[in-house]
Enzyme design. Structure first.
Site, PDB file in Angstrom:
ATOM      1  N   ASP A 199     -26.885  72.554  56.681  1.00 55.24           N
ATOM      2  CA  ASP A 199     -27.050  71.154  56.318  1.00 55.24           C
ATOM      3  C   ASP A 199     -27.122  71.055  54.799  1.00 55.24           C
ATOM      4  OD1 ASP A 199     -27.440  68.393  56.487  1.00 55.24           O
ATOM      5  OD2 ASP A 199     -29.597  68.553  56.824  1.00 55.24           O
ATOM      6  N   SER A 200     -27.034  69.839  54.297  1.00 55.32           N
ATOM      7  CA  SER A 200     -27.170  69.634  52.856  1.00 55.32           C
ATOM      8  C   SER A 200     -28.617  69.764  52.412  1.00 55.32           C
ATOM      9  CB  SER A 200     -26.639  68.249  52.473  1.00 55.32           C
ATOM     10  OG  SER A 200     -27.374  67.242  53.135  1.00 55.32           O
ATOM     11  N   GLY A 204     -23.874  62.495  50.595  1.00 55.39           N
ATOM     12  CA  GLY A 204     -23.303  61.164  50.498  1.00 55.39           C
ATOM     13  C   GLY A 204     -22.920  60.774  49.081  1.00 55.39           C
ATOM     14  N   CYS A 213     -25.096  67.986  59.994  1.00 56.98           N
ATOM     15  CA  CYS A 213     -25.033  66.891  59.024  1.00 56.98           C
ATOM     16  C   CYS A 213     -23.907  65.968  59.455  1.00 56.98           C
ATOM     17  CB  CYS A 213     -24.770  67.444  57.623  1.00 56.98           C
ATOM     18  SG  CYS A 213     -24.457  66.185  56.374  1.00 56.98           S
ATOM     19  N   THR A 227     -22.665  63.342  57.838  1.00 57.06           N
ATOM     20  CA  THR A 227     -21.760  63.050  56.733  1.00 57.06           C
ATOM     21  C   THR A 227     -20.719  64.145  56.587  1.00 57.06           C
ATOM     22  OG1 THR A 227     -23.468  61.795  55.565  1.00 57.06           O
ATOM     23  CG2 THR A 227     -21.631  62.618  54.251  1.00 57.06           C
ATOM     24  N   CYS A 250     -28.335  60.570  61.371  1.00 61.05           N
ATOM     25  CA  CYS A 250     -28.526  61.544  60.297  1.00 61.05           C
ATOM     26  C   CYS A 250     -29.625  62.480  60.759  1.00 61.05           C
ATOM     27  CB  CYS A 250     -28.919  60.849  58.996  1.00 61.05           C
ATOM     28  SG  CYS A 250     -29.407  61.988  57.662  1.00 61.05           S
ATOM     29  N   THR A 251     -29.414  63.776  60.637  1.00 54.75           N
ATOM     30  CA  THR A 251     -30.399  64.725  61.158  1.00 54.75           C
ATOM     31  C   THR A 251     -31.709  64.696  60.387  1.00 54.75           C
ATOM     32  OG1 THR A 251     -29.394  66.497  59.829  1.00 54.75           O
ATOM     33  CG2 THR A 251     -28.669  66.286  62.130  1.00 54.75           C
ATOM     34  N   HIS A 252     -31.711  64.094  59.200  1.00 54.18           N
ATOM     35  CA  HIS A 252     -32.979  63.934  58.478  1.00 54.18           C
ATOM     36  C   HIS A 252     -33.910  62.936  59.162  1.00 54.18           C
ATOM     37  CE1 HIS A 252     -30.906  65.884  55.130  1.00 54.18           C
ATOM     38  NE2 HIS A 252     -32.074  66.018  54.549  1.00 54.18           N
TER      39      HIS A 252
END
Length: 276
Positions: free
Chosen positions: A15-16, A48, A79, A81, A194-196
């Site tokens: 992930d980011s 993003g 992620c 995105t 969004c996984t966050h």
């Protein structure tokens, strides 16, 4: 895929930032026999903010290095995105390696909705993608769908997991557009695209103006990984997992505590170096 029950399998979760930990935790719960590696490209968080071509190039370069280092049996792009852009070139480059992406869970949300009002809470980049709009067209034709591109929620989730204070008002402001009242009906399903965002699920539940179902993609991703890696390795015991951060910044005490809860061994790494 032919899987030997004697072989221990490895999954790379990418992930980011820290949002992919919500997916990682579900995979670890479902498959304690797997060797798991978590990599956060926090040097370039949030994705993003990157142009599409730059994002594809960045993830492709990192994946070349990570796959060579870790030889995973499956790669999870945790992620939304990134998934909407990088999965086709990655699958073309590694045709024998399964990649599992993260897509907005619009189909199950639409199927479960009683009011026929659903919202998709995402990053601005995910909301803007034709891929997301195609999911709405193909799987939620009978619903009124509100797409909410939150510019700050992922960063708020990162701050929360790192132990930094996040005011309720900041979170409430970001999720408010997802709660719609129309002709006596109310939104009853909110897709966390969004996984966050599941990192803030307790705050969402508490701050929601009325009860809704928050739809998390992580359980479906874990089921897909389980199916791809096949039978569990006989007698395989759970091992500590490795986590690496491309920025090389040392994790905060609060983040270390959160990672220890997942049995993660923290590794600070340079932009392309990942150690177990």
């Amino acid at each position: 895929m032919n899987v030997s029950t004697a072989a221990r399998r490895r999954a790379l979760v990418f992930d980011s930032g820290l949002g992919g930990l919500t997916v990682f935790a579900r995979i670890a719960e479902a498959r304690p026999d797997l060797d798991l590696v978590y990599v956060a490209d926090d040097a370039f968080f949030p994705y993003g903010a990157l142009a599409e071509a730059a994002l594809v190039d960045r993830v492709g370069t990192l994946m070349d290095d990570l796959i060579a280092r870790h030889a995973p049996d499956v790669v999870v792009i945790a992620c939304s995105t990134a998934s909407t852009l990088v999965l086709p070139p990655l699958r073309a480059a590694y045709p024998r390696l399964p990649f599992v992406g993260t897509v907005p869970a619009i189909k199950p949300a639409a199927a479960a909705s009683k009011s026929r009002l659903i919202s998709v809470l995402a990053t601005p980049g995910t909301v803007a993608r034709d891929y997301t709009r195609a999911l709405v067209r193909d799987f939620a034709a009978g619903c009124d769908v509100t797409l909410v591109g939150s510019p700050r929620l992922a960063s708020l989730a990162e701050r929360h997991l790192r132990g930094e204070p996040v005011a309720d008002a900041e979170i409430a402001r970001e999720i408010a557009p997802g709660f719609v009242e129309r002709a006596g009906r109310r939104t009853d399903q909110v897709v966390l695209a969004c996984t966050h965002f599941p990192l803030l699920i307790s705050q969402f539940t508490r701050l929601a103006p009325w009860p809704v179902a928050f739809v998390d993609p992580a359980p479906a991703i874990a089921r897909r990984v389980d199916a791809l890696v096949g039978p569990r390795a006989a007698g395989a015991a759970r091992r500590p997992f490795a986590a690496a951060f491309t920025s090389g910044r040392p994790p905060s005490e609060a983040l270390q505590k959160a990672l220890r809860g997942l049995d993660l061994a923290i590794t600070s790494a340079g932009e392309r170096a990942v150690a177990e």
